[in-house]
Design a protein around this motif. Structure first.
Motif, mmCIF file in Angstrom:
data_model
loop_
_atom_site.group_PDB
_atom_site.id
_atom_site.type_symbol
_atom_site.label_atom_id
_atom_site.label_comp_id
_atom_site.label_asym_id
_atom_site.label_seq_id
_atom_site.Cartn_x
_atom_site.Cartn_y
_atom_site.Cartn_z
ATOM 1 N N VAL A 54 36.868 46.432 43.234
ATOM 2 C CA VAL A 54 37.919 46.419 44.262
ATOM 3 C C VAL A 54 37.281 46.506 45.668
ATOM 4 C CG1 VAL A 54 39.976 47.652 45.087
ATOM 5 C CG2 VAL A 54 39.508 47.505 42.622
ATOM 6 N N TYR A 99 38.322 50.418 36.816
ATOM 7 C CA TYR A 99 38.347 50.009 38.230
ATOM 8 C C TYR A 99 37.304 50.783 39.027
ATOM 9 C CZ TYR A 99 42.555 47.658 36.833
ATOM 10 O OH TYR A 99 43.416 46.823 36.186
ATOM 11 N N GLN A 132 49.384 48.047 38.701
ATOM 12 C CA GLN A 132 49.984 46.697 38.605
ATOM 13 C C GLN A 132 49.552 45.954 37.353
ATOM 14 O OE1 GLN A 132 48.919 44.544 42.155
ATOM 15 N NE2 GLN A 132 50.406 45.656 43.387
ATOM 16 N N GLU A 133 48.335 46.239 36.875
ATOM 17 C CA GLU A 133 47.752 45.378 35.839
ATOM 18 C C GLU A 133 47.777 45.987 34.437
ATOM 19 O OE1 GLU A 133 43.846 44.540 37.474
ATOM 20 O OE2 GLU A 133 44.685 43.245 39.030
ATOM 21 N N GLN A 170 46.081 49.083 42.023
ATOM 22 C CA GLN A 170 45.751 47.849 41.284
ATOM 23 C C GLN A 170 45.821 48.099 39.778
ATOM 24 O OE1 GLN A 170 42.522 45.528 42.848
ATOM 25 N NE2 GLN A 170 42.399 44.279 40.990
#
Ligand SMILES: Nc1ncnc2c1ncn2[C@@H]1O[C@H](COP(=O)(O)OP(=O)(O)OP(=O)(O)O)[C@@H](O)[C@H]1O
Ligand SMILES: CC(C)(CO)[C@@H](O)C(=O)[O-]
Ligand code: BAL
Length: 282
Positions: free
Chosen positions: A173, A145, A46-47, A43
């Motif tokens: 998450v 995260y 991706q960000e 994640q």
């Protein structure tokens, strides 16, 4: 991918990346990576433009009788997994690099720590908040995260970021599970074979509690009795806690309403496992 072991070099690299306008996604871990960690990394990948993974088993968050020395470690395996996920930097400091002298300052968490892991592990969240604050100053992330398996940790870190004005977003998450439902955890390798089979009872008892709620149960105490009974009759594990609170405030509830957390900690021979379910009750 670069492996960096000093604070100075990590800060220099990050300042350079930030001067080029890059966003920084940060995944703090204690290593011995599994699918849970890899989901956080994916994640972040991706960000953000840059992904930093830290691997540091933080002595400050372990109590004197806890498993700091037996906590699983395998840096070469972690390095290979991180490389596959296209991590840009692994920050891998020694204890001496992070704490060169007896710490003269620590972060004390004053809310949400009188229950659950905060109650069972006195001082644990002060240790987490202290190391996470240091890591935030070192990595200067745009987004950090954290996994919802450690739901109390997420609530504490959200409070830390808000109260101490860290200029970053906390991203929580979902829990990643084994096929049978057991939450992935580095500590699962320290379960005895028969305990590994029994450990699924944490997930199953959370599901039973949810089923009872769906069927109209509104009393938290009845659900707690149900889960404790299920754990003790289906495993050799000893229940450390089985509790229900509002989330993220972690306040006691007489009746189930709003966002709640059903949280468990169960002690096996060499490990203590945690799991939880967060639900929105109409
Ligand atoms: N199963 C999982 N699903 C989602 N996130 C997870 C999972 N397991 C760990 N994480 C998250 O990964 C980050 C690093 O956790 P950590 O390195 O302590 O791993 P861990 O498996 O939780 O270890 P342990 O529970 O044995 O301490 C934390 O934010 C944690 O919540
Ligand atoms: C956030 C953390 C890396 C701080 O040591 C740890 O508590 C963890 O792995 O969840
Ligand atoms: N992921 C939680 C870290 C600890 O148990 O110390």
């Amino acid at each position: 991918m670069k492996v960096i072991t000093t604070i100075k070099e990590m800060q220099t690299e990050i300042k350079q990346q930030k001067s080029e306008g890059k966003s920084i996604g940060f995944v703090p871990t204690m290593g011995y990576l599994h699918e849970g960690h890899l989901t956080l990394i994916k994640q972040a990948r991706q960000e953000n433009d840059i992904v930093v993974l830290s691997i540091f088993v933080n002595p400050l968050q372990f109590g004197p009788t806890e498993d700091f020395s037996t906590y699983p470690r395998d840096f070469e395996r972690d390095r290979a997994l991180a490389e596959c996920e296209h991590v840009d930097y692994i920050f891998y400091p020694t204890v001496n690099e992070m704490y060169p002298t007896e710490p003269s300052v620590k972060v004390i968490v004053q809310a949400r720590t009188d229950v659950l892991c905060g109650k069972s592990r006195p001082g644990h969240f002060d240790g987490v908040a202290t190391v996470v604050s240091k890591l935030f100053h070192i990595v200067m992330p745009t987004r950090a995260y954290f996994g919802k398996k450690d739901a109390q940790q997420v609530a504490v870190i959200e409070g830390l970021v808000s109260d101490l004005n860290f200029p970053l977003d906390v991203v929580a998450v979902e829990i990643v599970r084994e096929e049978d439902g057991l939450a992935k955890s580095s500590r699962n390798v320290n379960l005895l074979p028969e305990e590994r089979e029994q450990a699924v009872v944490l997930y199953k008892s959370l599901q039973e509690a949810k089923k009872a709620i769906d069927q109209g149960e509104q009393n938290p105490h009845s659900l707690i009795i149900l889960m404790k009974e299920m754990i003790t009759s289906n495993s050799s594990g000893v229940v450390d806690y089985a509790e229900i609170y509002s989330y993220p405030q972690l306040k006691p509830l007489e009746k189930l309403e709003g966002r709640i957390i059903i949280a468990l900690a169960v002690k096996f021979t060499k490990v203590r496992l945690i799991d939880n379910l967060i639900l929105d009750i109409e």
